[in-house]
Design a protein around this motif. Structure first.
Motif, mmCIF file in Angstrom:
data_model
loop_
_atom_site.group_PDB
_atom_site.id
_atom_site.type_symbol
_atom_site.label_atom_id
_atom_site.label_comp_id
_atom_site.label_asym_id
_atom_site.label_seq_id
_atom_site.Cartn_x
_atom_site.Cartn_y
_atom_site.Cartn_z
ATOM 1 N N LEU A 142 0.838 -1.201 0.000
ATOM 2 C CA LEU A 142 0.000 0.000 0.000
ATOM 3 C C LEU A 142 0.866 1.242 0.000
ATOM 4 O O LEU A 142 1.987 1.232 0.516
ATOM 5 N N GLY A 159 -3.137 4.173 0.480
ATOM 6 C CA GLY A 159 -3.987 3.364 1.336
ATOM 7 C C GLY A 159 -5.478 3.451 1.095
ATOM 8 O O GLY A 159 -6.239 2.729 1.734
ATOM 9 N N ILE A 160 -5.918 4.263 0.153
ATOM 10 C CA ILE A 160 -7.381 4.385 0.007
ATOM 11 C C ILE A 160 -8.012 3.108 -0.550
ATOM 12 O O ILE A 160 -9.136 2.759 -0.215
ATOM 13 N N CYS A 161 -7.233 2.375 -1.349
ATOM 14 C CA CYS A 161 -7.791 1.146 -1.912
ATOM 15 C C CYS A 161 -7.664 -0.039 -0.960
ATOM 16 O O CYS A 161 -8.259 -1.088 -1.187
ATOM 17 N N CYS A 197 -6.179 0.014 -7.808
ATOM 18 C CA CYS A 197 -5.177 0.719 -7.034
ATOM 19 C C CYS A 197 -4.437 1.606 -8.003
ATOM 20 O O CYS A 197 -3.988 1.145 -9.042
ATOM 21 N N CYS A 202 -1.764 3.659 -7.027
ATOM 22 C CA CYS A 202 -0.376 4.013 -6.722
ATOM 23 C C CYS A 202 0.560 2.861 -6.428
ATOM 24 O O CYS A 202 1.721 2.906 -6.817
HETATM 25 S S1 FES Z 1 -2.434 2.497 -2.386
HETATM 26 FE FE1 FES Z 1 -3.147 4.324 -3.282
HETATM 27 S S2 FES Z 1 -4.727 3.582 -4.576
HETATM 28 FE FE2 FES Z 1 -3.859 1.797 -3.860
#
Ligand code: FES
Ligand SMILES: Cc1cc2nc3c(=O)[nH]c(=O)nc-3n(C[C@H](O)[C@H](O)[C@H](O)COP(=O)(O)OP(=O)(O)OC[C@H]3O[C@@H](n4cnc5c(N)ncnc54)[C@H](O)[C@@H]3O)c2cc1C
Ligand code: FES
Lengths: 285, 160
Positions: free
Chosen positions: B99, B102-104, B136, B138
Motif C-alpha cells: 500500500l 492506502g485508500i484502496c 489501485c 499508486c
Molecule cells: S495504495 Fe493508493 S490507490 Fe492503492
C-alpha cells in the motif's frame, strides 16, 4: 424516493402500477443505483424484489430450468446442473463485472437495463429463453428477444415486471457458448459479442441459433449464420459463410473502442469461435 | 422524504441507525456508523474501495441501499483484526509494502479475505481475477498479489 420490499410478485406489480411518479424495480442495483448516483434516473418509488421467494433461486421444471429474476450471477455460477445444461448462458452471466458485481447482478436486470452490449442477453436468446411477465392484470410469457426494443427501451408496460426466466431442457447432443471482445481482460463492456447454441444429429448440425451483441441497437438473431452451418460438420467453408452472415448483419456504432469496420469484422470472428466451442460442447468432432 | 430505521449486524455487533430511503450503505457506514475504513473511490461500482461483505458475499457498498440491509449481516475492514491482532492479510500487506496512499487497501483486504476463505491456495491468475474489481492507482498490483499469496500461505499454516 420511497423504498418498498414486498414479499410477493403480485404486491410488487400492484405497487409499480399504482405509483404516479417514476417507479423502478430494484434487483441487484448495479445499473439502477449507478444511474441514481449519476443523476440519470430519479425514482419516486423503488421496488426491491429480492425478498420475493418466487424470484430467488434456480429450480428444475418438467420442461427445463426456471431462474428467479432476483437470482444473482454468483448464485448461477455455483449451480452445477445449470452449467451443465447451458454453459454458454452461465459464462455470459458470469462475465458481468467483478466478483463484487456478481454478488448482486441479475440476468433480468441485465436484460431490462436494455444496453446493446448486455452480456447475458445474446446467450439467453440463443438458448431460447423465455420471460414470465407479471402485472396486476395477470401474466404472460414472451421470448427474451421480444423484451428489448432499443437502447434503454423495453416492451414492458407500466405495472409489469419479470418474475422469472425459463430455459428449455437442452436436446441431447446440444451445446452453447458465448464470447465477447473487450480491450482488456476483465471489467469492460463488450465491443462485440456472439452467442451460439446448436444441436447435432449423427455429428451434423441439425439446429442452430446465432445471436450477436453490441453491433446494433439491440441483440440480433442472425438466421443466415445459423443456416450456414445447419447440415454441416462445421467445416471451414461453413464457418466462413457463418462469419460473413454475422458481419453482414452488423449495424454498429463507431467509437474509440471499436470502429464500424473493426466491429463488423470481429463479429464474424467471434461467431466462428463461439460456434466451434458450442460444437465441441455438443460432442461434435 | 421519510427515512428508514435500520437494525442490522455489523462486524458481529447489532447496530441501529436511521437514514433517508435512498442513502447508500457506503454513506451510512461512514457517516452514521462511523466506519470510515470503508472508502469511496468512484461511487459507481468500478473501484472496489467500498467493498464489504453482505451475508458473506462481497459487494460494493456504494451500490447497496441501506434500506436493503435490515436484519442482514455486514462485515467491513474494521472487523478483520481480532482482539487487537491484525489479520494475516493486514500483516502481509504491511510486510510487502502493498500500500501507498492506502485508500484502496480496505477494499483489497476485504475482497482478498473472501477469496482466501473460499479458495485457500489461489493461483496468481485466480488472485488477479478475484481482485479485478479493486483498483489501485499508486502501489501497483504486483505487491498486492504477493501479499495475498503470502497471507494465504500463513493462513494455511495456521489451519494445519
Ligand atoms: S495504495 Fe493508493 S490507490 Fe492503492
Ligand atoms: C462495475 C460494473 C461493471 C459492469 N460490467 C458489466 C459487464 O461486463 N457486462 C454487462 O452486460 N453489464 C455490466 N454491468 C452492468 C450491470 O451490472 C448489469 O447490466 C447487471 O446484470 C444488471 O443487473 P441488476 O440486477 O444489478 O439490475 P438493476 O440495476 O437492479 O436493474 C436494471 C434495470 O432493470 C430493471 N429491472 C430489474 N429487474 C427487473 C424485473 N424483474 N422486471 C422488470 N424490470 C427489472 C430495473 O428497474 C432497472 O431499470 C456492469 C456494471 C457495473 C457497475
Ligand atoms: S466507491 Fe464503490 S466501487 Fe468505487
Amino acid at each position: 424516493m420511497r423504498y418498498e420490499a414486498p414479499n410477493t410478485t403480485k404486491e410488487a406489480a400492484a405497487l409499480l402500477a399504482k405509483e404516479k411518479g417514476q417507479a423502478f424495480v430494484l434487483a441487484g442495483g448495479t445499473d439502477l443505483i449507478v444511474r441514481m448516483r449519476l443523476g440519470m434516473t430519479e425514482p419516486d418509488l423503488v421496488v426491491d424484489i429480492k425478498n420475493i421467494a418466487s424470484m430467488q433461486g434456480v429450480t428444475r421444471t418438467a420442461t427445463g430450468t426456471r431462474i428467479g429474476a432476483a437470482t444473482s450471477g454468483a448464485v448461477l455460477g455455483e449451480n452445477k446442473a445449470l452449467i451443465k445444461a447451458w454453459p454458454g448462458v452461465v459464462e455470459a452471466v458470469n462475465l458481468i463485472g467483478s466478483d463484487q458485481i456478481q454478488s448482486r447482478c441479475t440476468m433480468v436486470g441485465n436484460l431490462c437495463n436494455a444496453s446493446p452490449a448486455a452480456d447475458s442477453v445474446p446467450a439467453m436468446i440463443a438458448a431460447g429463453a423465455k420471460a414470465q411477465i407479471v402485472s396486476p392484470k395477470g401474466r404472460r410469457t414472451v421470448a427474451v428477444e421480444k423484451i428489448v426494443t432499443g437502447p434503454g427501451q423495453t416492451s414492458l408496460k407500466k405495472g409489469e415486471l419479470i418474475e422469472s426466466i425459463t430455459l428449455p431442457k437442452p436436446l441431447p447432443r446440444s451445446g452453447d457458448a458465448y464470447l465477447r471482445f473487450i480491450p482488456r481482460t476483465e471489467m469492460d463492456i463488450a465491443v462485440v459479442s456472439a452467442a451460439v447454441s446448436l444441436t447435432l444429429e449423427r455429428g451434423v448440425v441439425k439446429k442452430a441459433r446465432v445471436v450477436l451483441g453490441a453491433v446494433a441497437p439491440t441483440a440480433v438473431i442472425v438466421p443466415a449464420a445459423a443456416k450456414a452451418i445447419i447440415g454441416t460438420k462445421l467445416d471451414d467453408a461453413a464457418l466462413e459463410k457463418l462469419a460473413k452472415a454475422c458481419s453482414d448483419m452488423c449495424n454498429p456504432i463507431d467509437d474509440k473502442r471499436g470502429t464500424i469496420e473493426y466491429r463488423t469484422k470481429v463479429a464474424g470472428v467471434l461467431g466462428k469461435r463461439a460456434a466451434k466451442i458450442a460444437f465441441q460442447r455438443a460432442g461434435g468432432s | 422524504m421519510a427515512g428508514v430505521h435500520i437494525s442490522t449486524t455489523i462486524n458481529g455487533d447489532m447496530v441501529e441507525f436511521a437514514c433517508p430511503q435512498d442513502e447508500t450503505l457506503l454513506n451510512s457506514l461512514r457517516d452514521r456508523v462511523g466506519l470510515t475504513g470503508v472508502k469511496e473511490g468512484c461511487g459507481t461500482g468500478d473501484c472496489g474501495a467500498c467493498s464489504v461483505t453482505l451475508d458473506g458475499r462481497l459487494v460494493c457498498s456504494c451500490l447497496v441501499l441501506s434500506a436493503e440491509v435490515n436484519g442482514r449481516n455486514i462485515t467491513t475492514v474494521e472487523g478483520m483484526s481480532e482482539e487487537g491482532k491484525l489479520h494475516p492479510l493486514q500483516e502481509k500487506f504491511i510486510e510487502h509494502a502493498a500500500l501507498q496512499c492506502g485508500i484502496c487497501t480496505p477494499g483489497f483486504l476485504v475482497a482478498a479475505k473472501v477469496l482466501l476463505e473460499d479458495n485457500p491456495k489461489p493461483s496468481e491468475e485466480e488472485i488477479r481475477y478475484a481482485l479485478a474489481g479493486n483498483l489501485c492507482r499508486c502501489t501497483g498490483y504486483d505487491k498486492i498479489v504477493r501479499a495475498v499469496q503470502a497471507a494465504g500461505k500463513e493462513m494455511r499454516k495456521k489451519r494445519r
